[in-house]
Enzyme design. Structure first.
Site, PDB file in Angstrom:
ATOM      1  N   ASN A 175       0.851  -1.183   0.000  1.00 24.19           N
ATOM      2  CA  ASN A 175       0.000   0.000   0.000  1.00 24.19           C
ATOM      3  C   ASN A 175       0.883   1.229   0.000  1.00 24.19           C
ATOM      4  OD1 ASN A 175      -2.888  -1.047   0.366  1.00 24.19           O
ATOM      5  ND2 ASN A 175      -1.663  -2.219   1.848  1.00 24.19           N
ATOM      6  N   GLU A 176       1.108   1.725  -1.194  1.00 25.38           N
ATOM      7  CA  GLU A 176       2.023   2.845  -1.363  1.00 25.38           C
ATOM      8  C   GLU A 176       1.344   4.161  -0.986  1.00 25.38           C
ATOM      9  OE1 GLU A 176       4.981   2.233  -1.732  1.00 25.38           O
ATOM     10  OE2 GLU A 176       5.452   0.768  -3.290  1.00 25.38           O
ATOM     11  N   PRO A 177       2.131   5.247  -0.842  1.00 25.99           N
ATOM     12  CA  PRO A 177       1.541   6.545  -0.521  1.00 25.99           C
ATOM     13  C   PRO A 177       0.350   6.859  -1.422  1.00 25.99           C
ATOM     14  CG  PRO A 177       3.910   6.705  -0.465  1.00 25.99           C
ATOM     15  CD  PRO A 177       3.589   5.311  -0.940  1.00 25.99           C
ATOM     16  N   SER A 179      -2.615   5.505  -0.729  1.00 25.67           N
ATOM     17  CA  SER A 179      -3.606   4.447  -0.489  1.00 25.67           C
ATOM     18  C   SER A 179      -4.672   4.925   0.485  1.00 25.67           C
ATOM     19  CB  SER A 179      -2.917   3.205   0.093  1.00 25.67           C
ATOM     20  OG  SER A 179      -2.043   2.652  -0.851  1.00 25.67           O
ATOM     21  N   THR A 194      10.312   1.964  -3.784  1.00 25.24           N
ATOM     22  CA  THR A 194      10.104   0.536  -3.513  1.00 25.24           C
ATOM     23  C   THR A 194      10.818  -0.305  -4.562  1.00 25.24           C
ATOM     24  OG1 THR A 194       7.967   1.030  -2.530  1.00 25.24           O
ATOM     25  CG2 THR A 194       8.318  -1.244  -3.270  1.00 25.24           C
TER      26      THR A 194
END
Ligand code: F6R
Length: 643
Positions: A175-177, A179, A194
């Site tokens: 869950n990247e920025p 999300s 990532t």
């Protein structure tokens, strides 16, 4: 560690953050351990207790599992408990957080492969109870697949225990920025950072998938218990943001602030940016020891942008440090004390200055000529991290030895190797070995592991580069030792474990040379990285050799690798460099040509190694200057290790 924050209990029990004085600033319960191994074992025990409790109740235990470097030792301990203590996984159902997309299950970088390799192949879990997002589903089936994954978790009544790591973007799962707090299982585009972090495992950024399937933040937050693991200095900034920052989609781990049974389990390095660790005087009353005083006064000087000798009582009182003055008297006395302390770390004689009073110098003057071993994890850390000091030791007549602990062969690109083997073809036109290497390199595909011959070639390339550099510094070839520690020689990124064979090699060299000084990379940025393993090998060797009489005269100095420097208060020896010495160091780094210009393991820092080294050494010199000490071009820093 300088404060009393280390967890000593044998259980990690949850406490609500924010209710206790020592967790001021903090919004997530966290515990700090001396080492990631010790912490991982306790986390594994919590999981094992849950599995057993559920078994007694005749219930299934639903585990949410993570991959990556953080949980590796937790899985190791679970496997050990299965083997040695009969811990059964028959009642366990697992849901993995995420998987790259698209990816095949037999790709050694897939999380499917990882989980089987580290856990599932070694315990008695039922195959049908393992759930890992499937990186092979077709594009058009993906959406429904994710919904089904989510529903399947719910059909088991949700996750009982969720294990997490944290990415440097603040991601949990993938869950990247950006999300959403309520997001469910879905496909996601991976953040650049990532992908950079995953690049070494995939042997280059271009091979890292751009997408992944991940359980959502909402999915994770429904778990009854969440434990997030973070190890190493690389995680320190994001851990602080997650624990102390405001909740925001920019750091998805902050969403855990609203979960009422989450614990962050940290090692000392990962906790080092937390306010209660970094500046404990802002949180509670401190027991001041010399190290803490030094740390605090340097912090105050940096905060107020004043050199030591200009700090006033008011500066101390305004910044939570009045209690230090109660112990030390006026600012004037404390300032002078700190000035002298830091002044005494500076020396142009890293091997000790002969025939002078050494009571205020970092090294002994006797013996005037010392035997020195510089341990270098890879074949270039010696010059990158301490090239200036290395040159001075040689110039000042000490018997210097360099020991390259690993071959560093995987960091030589195929293109570089091909270049060398094609040159060698000119000299050995009939060699079938040369032909077969050329054929292999030209036809190598992503998943191929280098053959032994190719590894040997890459090792030789790094050896020749090292010898060019050590000759330039003035070292005779017989003082250069290539240890090729076996733990490293797997041909892949994943290294073997440290064994007796590695430690024996280390012991033999030390015993042979009987050094007065040992320099080693005390680089803890990545607790699973090669530098840490090389340091562990040294520590084990020191333990074994400690009873030997010559070891009483052996002092150990730790330098830091290419990415980090010691905090100023930790520096015990600062070796300044003149502009010319900086250039000489640069030249010695240049000899490592296979590691120049966009190399394989560059990380997310595009600067070349020599640039990083110079920037870092100049930054240290600037810090000294700003504290009111002398103004040097550059400084290399060392911390003494007592064993
Ligand atoms: C892995 C995962 C990720 C990792 C995170 C940290 O399943 O979901 O969130 O936990 O990227 O990775 P490491 O532990 O390798 O630093």
């Amino acid at each position: 560690m300088i404060n009393t924050v280390i967890n000593k209990t044998k259980e990690i029990s949850y406490r609500e953050a924010g209710k206790f004085e020592e967790t001021r600033f903090e919004k997530i319960h966290n515990v700090i351990f001396e080492s990631s191994t010790e912490a991982s074992i306790l986390v594994a025990h919590e999981i094992a207790n849950l599995i057993r409790r559920k078994e007694e109740l005749g219930e299934v235990c639903v585990l949410g599992l993570a991959t990556g470097s953080s949980p590796v030792k937790v899985y190791e301990e679970l496997v050990r408990m299965h083997r040695e203590e009969g811990l059964s996984f028959k009642n366990v159902v697992t849901f993995n957080l995420d998987e790259y997309y698209p990816i095949d299950v037999d790709n050694i970088q897939s999380y499917y492969y990882f989980m089987h390799d580290h856990l599932f192949n070694h315990v008695d879990i039922l195959h049908e109870n393992i759930n890992i997002p499937d990186g092979t589903v077709s594009d058009q089936d993906l959406h429904q697949y994710c919904i089904d994954y989510e529903m399947k978790i719910q059909s088991y009544g949700g996750i009982d225990f969720q294990l997490l790591g944290i990415g440097r973007t603040g991601h949990i799962g993938f869950n990247e920025p950006g999300s959403h707090i309520n997001s469910g299982t879905r496909a996601i585009t991976l953040d650049y950072i990532t992908r950079v972090d995953a690049a070494p495992a995939f042997l280059g950024l271009k091979n890292v998938p751009r997408k992944a399937i991940t359980m959502g933040v909402g999915t994770v937050r429904k778990a009854k218990r969440i434990v997030l693991l973070a190890w190493g200095i690389n995680k320190a900034d994001i851990v602080k943001q997650a624990i102390e920052g405001e909740m925001s989609s920019q750091v998805p781990a902050t969403y855990l602030q609203e979960h009422d049974n989450t614990t962050f389990v940290l090692d000392i390095e990962a906790s080092s940016e937390l306010t209660r660790v970094k500046t404990p005087w802002l949180v509670k009353s401190c027991r001041w020891n010399d190290e803490l005083k030094c740390k605090a006064v340097i912090w105050l000087s940096e905060l107020t942008k004043k050199p030591f000798l200009k700090l006033t009582d008011k500066d101390y009182n305004d910044n939570g440090m009045s209690s230090i003055l109660t112990e030390e008297g006026a600012a004037y006395d404390l300032n002078i004390k700190m000035f002298n302390k830091m002044q005494h770390t500076i020396t142009g004689w890293p091997g000790g200055k002969p025939n002078v009073d050494d009571s205020n110098r970092p090294e002994r003057s006797e013996p005037a000529k010392k035997r020195v071993i510089i341990f270098s994890p890879h074949p270039d850390d010696d010059v990158i991290s301490m090239g200036g000091t290395f040159a001075r030791l040689v110039e000042q007549g000490h018997e210097v030895h360099v020991a390259y602990q690993t071959s560093g062969n995987i960091a030589v690109s195929n293109e570089e190797a091909l270049k060398f083997v094609e040159v060698s073809k000119v000299l050995n036109s009939n060699s079938t070995e040369v032909d077969s290497i050329i054929h292999f390199l030209k036809n190598k595909s992503k998943n191929d592991i280098d053959t032994l011959e190719v590894r040997k070639l890459k090792t030789t390339i790094r050896k020749s580069e090292s010898l060019a550099a050590t000759r330039y510094v003035g070292l005779p070839d017989e003082n250069v030792h290539f240890l090729e520690l076996p733990f490293y020689e797997t041909g892949t990124i994943k290294k073997g474990k440290l064994t007796e064979a590695d430690i024996r090699i280390m012991c033999e060299l030390i015993d042979d040379i009987k050094p007065h000084q040992i320099y080693a990379a005390g680089d803890l940025a990545d607790p699973h990285g090669t530098h840490k393993v090389c340091l562990d090998a040294l520590f084990e060797a020191l333990k074994i050799l400690k009873p030997e009489s010559y070891m009483k005269d052996c002092w150990v100095w730790l330098y830091r690798g290419a990415w980090h420097e010691w905090e100023t208060y930790q520096i015990d020896m600062a070796v300044p460099m003149s502009p010319d010495q900086v250039l000489k160091k640069r030249q010695s780094i240049f000899y490592h040509q296979s590691q120049k210009d966009g190399v394989m393991f560059q990380g997310d820092d595009n600067r070349e190694f020599w640039v990083r080294a110079e920037d870092r050494n100049r930054a240290t010199a600037k810090k000294y200057k700003d504290l009111g000490l002398a103004d040097y071009e550059a400084i290399e820093a060392f911390k003494r290790y007592y064993f």
